[in-house]
Scaffold this motif. Sequence first.
Motif, mmCIF file in Angstrom:
data_model
loop_
_atom_site.group_PDB
_atom_site.id
_atom_site.type_symbol
_atom_site.label_atom_id
_atom_site.label_comp_id
_atom_site.label_asym_id
_atom_site.label_seq_id
_atom_site.Cartn_x
_atom_site.Cartn_y
_atom_site.Cartn_z
ATOM 1 N N MET A 46 93.674 16.232 -4.665
ATOM 2 C CA MET A 46 92.384 16.024 -5.345
ATOM 3 C C MET A 46 92.584 15.825 -6.827
ATOM 4 N N ILE A 47 91.760 14.994 -7.384
ATOM 5 C CA ILE A 47 91.766 14.782 -8.821
ATOM 6 C C ILE A 47 90.743 15.719 -9.442
ATOM 7 N N ASP A 48 91.138 16.398 -10.473
ATOM 8 C CA ASP A 48 90.192 17.274 -11.166
ATOM 9 C C ASP A 48 89.480 16.456 -12.236
ATOM 10 N N PHE A 49 88.392 15.802 -11.845
ATOM 11 C CA PHE A 49 87.679 14.964 -12.789
ATOM 12 C C PHE A 49 87.070 15.814 -13.887
ATOM 13 N N SER A 50 87.311 15.416 -15.095
ATOM 14 C CA SER A 50 86.617 16.071 -16.204
ATOM 15 C C SER A 50 85.262 15.388 -16.298
ATOM 16 N N GLU A 51 84.253 16.081 -15.806
ATOM 17 C CA GLU A 51 82.957 15.415 -15.610
ATOM 18 C C GLU A 51 82.210 15.161 -16.905
ATOM 19 N N ASP A 52 82.639 15.749 -17.997
ATOM 20 C CA ASP A 52 81.957 15.474 -19.256
ATOM 21 C C ASP A 52 82.684 14.412 -20.083
ATOM 22 N N ARG A 53 83.737 13.833 -19.536
ATOM 23 C CA ARG A 53 84.387 12.725 -20.247
ATOM 24 C C ARG A 53 83.511 11.464 -20.098
ATOM 25 N N GLU A 54 83.965 10.400 -20.723
ATOM 26 C CA GLU A 54 83.286 9.107 -20.606
ATOM 27 C C GLU A 54 83.307 8.712 -19.132
ATOM 28 N N ALA A 55 82.257 9.107 -18.418
ATOM 29 C CA ALA A 55 82.283 9.015 -16.956
ATOM 30 C C ALA A 55 82.185 7.583 -16.466
ATOM 31 N N MET A 56 82.996 7.246 -15.456
ATOM 32 C CA MET A 56 82.901 5.970 -14.783
ATOM 33 C C MET A 56 82.098 6.119 -13.495
ATOM 34 N N MET A 57 81.660 7.335 -13.230
ATOM 35 C CA MET A 57 80.776 7.542 -12.088
ATOM 36 C C MET A 57 79.826 8.681 -12.426
ATOM 37 N N ASP A 58 78.726 8.757 -11.697
ATOM 38 C CA ASP A 58 77.771 9.840 -11.851
ATOM 39 C C ASP A 58 77.992 10.861 -10.739
ATOM 40 N N VAL A 59 77.734 12.111 -11.041
ATOM 41 C CA VAL A 59 77.838 13.168 -10.040
ATOM 42 C C VAL A 59 76.444 13.744 -9.799
ATOM 43 N N LEU A 60 75.935 13.570 -8.584
ATOM 44 C CA LEU A 60 74.658 14.175 -8.192
ATOM 45 C C LEU A 60 74.948 15.489 -7.474
ATOM 46 N N ARG A 61 73.974 16.395 -7.468
ATOM 47 C CA ARG A 61 74.156 17.679 -6.824
ATOM 48 C C ARG A 61 72.966 17.975 -5.920
ATOM 49 N N VAL A 62 73.234 18.526 -4.757
ATOM 50 C CA VAL A 62 72.155 18.990 -3.881
ATOM 51 C C VAL A 62 72.528 20.368 -3.344
ATOM 52 N N ARG A 63 71.505 21.173 -3.091
ATOM 53 C CA ARG A 63 71.698 22.466 -2.433
ATOM 54 C C ARG A 63 70.961 22.378 -1.102
ATOM 55 N N THR A 64 71.694 22.502 -0.022
ATOM 56 C CA THR A 64 71.067 22.366 1.297
ATOM 57 C C THR A 64 70.655 23.737 1.828
ATOM 58 N N GLN A 65 69.683 23.711 2.761
ATOM 59 C CA GLN A 65 69.104 24.963 3.279
ATOM 60 C C GLN A 65 69.440 25.237 4.734
ATOM 61 N N ARG A 66 69.778 24.184 5.492
ATOM 62 C CA ARG A 66 70.013 24.361 6.922
ATOM 63 C C ARG A 66 71.389 23.838 7.312
ATOM 64 N N ARG A 67 71.831 24.186 8.535
ATOM 65 C CA ARG A 67 73.159 23.740 8.972
ATOM 66 C C ARG A 67 73.206 22.222 9.043
ATOM 67 N N THR A 68 72.207 21.609 9.694
ATOM 68 C CA THR A 68 72.099 20.149 9.757
ATOM 69 C C THR A 68 70.827 19.753 9.028
ATOM 70 N N GLN A 69 70.965 18.951 7.975
ATOM 71 C CA GLN A 69 69.793 18.623 7.159
ATOM 72 C C GLN A 69 69.991 17.309 6.423
ATOM 73 N N LEU A 70 69.063 16.378 6.608
ATOM 74 C CA LEU A 70 69.075 15.148 5.830
ATOM 75 C C LEU A 70 68.241 15.360 4.571
ATOM 76 N N VAL A 71 68.823 15.053 3.417
ATOM 77 C CA VAL A 71 68.161 15.254 2.122
ATOM 78 C C VAL A 71 67.977 13.890 1.462
ATOM 79 N N ASP A 72 66.758 13.560 1.096
ATOM 80 C CA ASP A 72 66.460 12.257 0.493
ATOM 81 C C ASP A 72 66.999 12.199 -0.937
ATOM 82 N N LEU A 73 67.945 11.291 -1.175
ATOM 83 C CA LEU A 73 68.586 11.122 -2.488
ATOM 84 C C LEU A 73 68.086 9.896 -3.227
ATOM 85 N N THR A 74 67.100 9.200 -2.679
ATOM 86 C CA THR A 74 66.760 7.870 -3.192
ATOM 87 C C THR A 74 66.430 7.890 -4.681
ATOM 88 N N ASP A 75 65.626 8.854 -5.097
ATOM 89 C CA ASP A 75 65.233 8.883 -6.512
ATOM 90 C C ASP A 75 66.434 9.139 -7.422
#
Lengths: 142, 142, 142
Positions: free
Chosen positions: B1-30
């Motif tokens: 694994m690469i330890d991305f320094s997420e506060d550097r000049e990022a070439m990608m965005d990192v989104l975060r979600v906290r799930t509540q159930r074992r199987t759960q679809l979470v809408d990320l569209t926005d």
Amino acid sequence: MIDFSEDREAMMDVLRVRTQRRTQLVDLTDQVSRAVAKAGIVSGVCYVYVPHTTAGVMINEHFDPDVAGDLEGVFDRLVPHAGPYRHAEGNSDSHAKAAMTGTSQVIFVEEGKLALGQWQGVFFCEFDGPRERKIWVKVMAG
Amino acid sequence: MIDFSEDREAMMDVLRVRTQRRTQLVDLTDQVSRAVAKAGIVSGVCYVYVPHTTAGVMINEHFDPDVAGDLEGVFDRLVPHAGPYRHAEGNSDSHAKAAMTGTSQVIFVEEGKLALGQWQGVFFCEFDGPRERKIWVKVMAG
Amino acid sequence: MIDFSEDREAMMDVLRVRTQRRTQLVDLTDQVSRAVAKAGIVSGVCYVYVPHTTAGVMINEHFDPDVAGDLEGVFDRLVPHAGPYRHAEGNSDSHAKAAMTGTSQVIFVEEGKLALGQWQGVFFCEFDGPRERKIWVKVMAG
């Protein structure tokens, strides 16, 4: 089909695997990582493409090899070898498993390296082995 | 694994979600749409990548939330939690469901916006929750 | 949804198919190949994207048409039409099959042509036909 002259100025890399079993996940992570290192691209995406119709490519856990074995079992149980099929070669289940895993994967390239998650590896998914197989890899900057 | 320094000049965005159930679809569209708007690219592609091995990403209907609930049920019925598995963590079904949905999706960017179909949304697919998860987003011009 | 003005300076091509059956694989290989030829890009990738939620896109064998027929049967048997579903339109199985095949495929472009494997074709996967459908194609250099 295009007859790629593989020794020309290649715009993609060709990896090769020889599989041993009818259904077999083969860890390609090191080979794909080397193709990315060779490409010399700092940021972009790496595409892994399987040019076969009874094999696929998957990203999943490669830390515990039991996961790959369990996945082989899941796919074999989901799609029975002896279904009501018309295709005369007797490998329609292999085509279906390939359709379910897919023929390509995209992985980010960051800081010149393949940006997999902590436990992720890239697996070639053989569903009609044993065979000799090819995997195409292309790295694009962006 | 690469330890991305997420506060550097990022070439990608990192989104975060906290799930509540074992199987759960979470809408990320926005969240994905905002990452595309931030990228400032008029035409190209947006890649959504899940760096986990027991979760995936899917594009499907997000107009009627019953569709996501039905899809959770389909995957749970297709791959039984208690199969004949060897992986000691007891979540081989989660790995299999992640393999079936896939770890990435590509969506076109047109006129600076995420070009989804009329009824389509982007869903994070949790198959071994509840957990805190990350989703990586990269936008490339083209 | 974005209302693409399809007669503007298009950054993607729009293909159209009219399906005849509820579950039907339609060979798109020639149409996608023409879109790639039109793009005039020597090396890169071609993305095929389905903007619907009850249809997908798959790469598999198109030499023997019995394979496509067998795959239609596999998906219909895997996900029953009459499950315990809540979505009122009665097509939750169609949404699930679309999720399993995926809404996009990536194919390399090499020497100006679509670089499929020897037996591979590109199939539109109708899971809730008959309908009129669209497929979006984008070609990027790289």
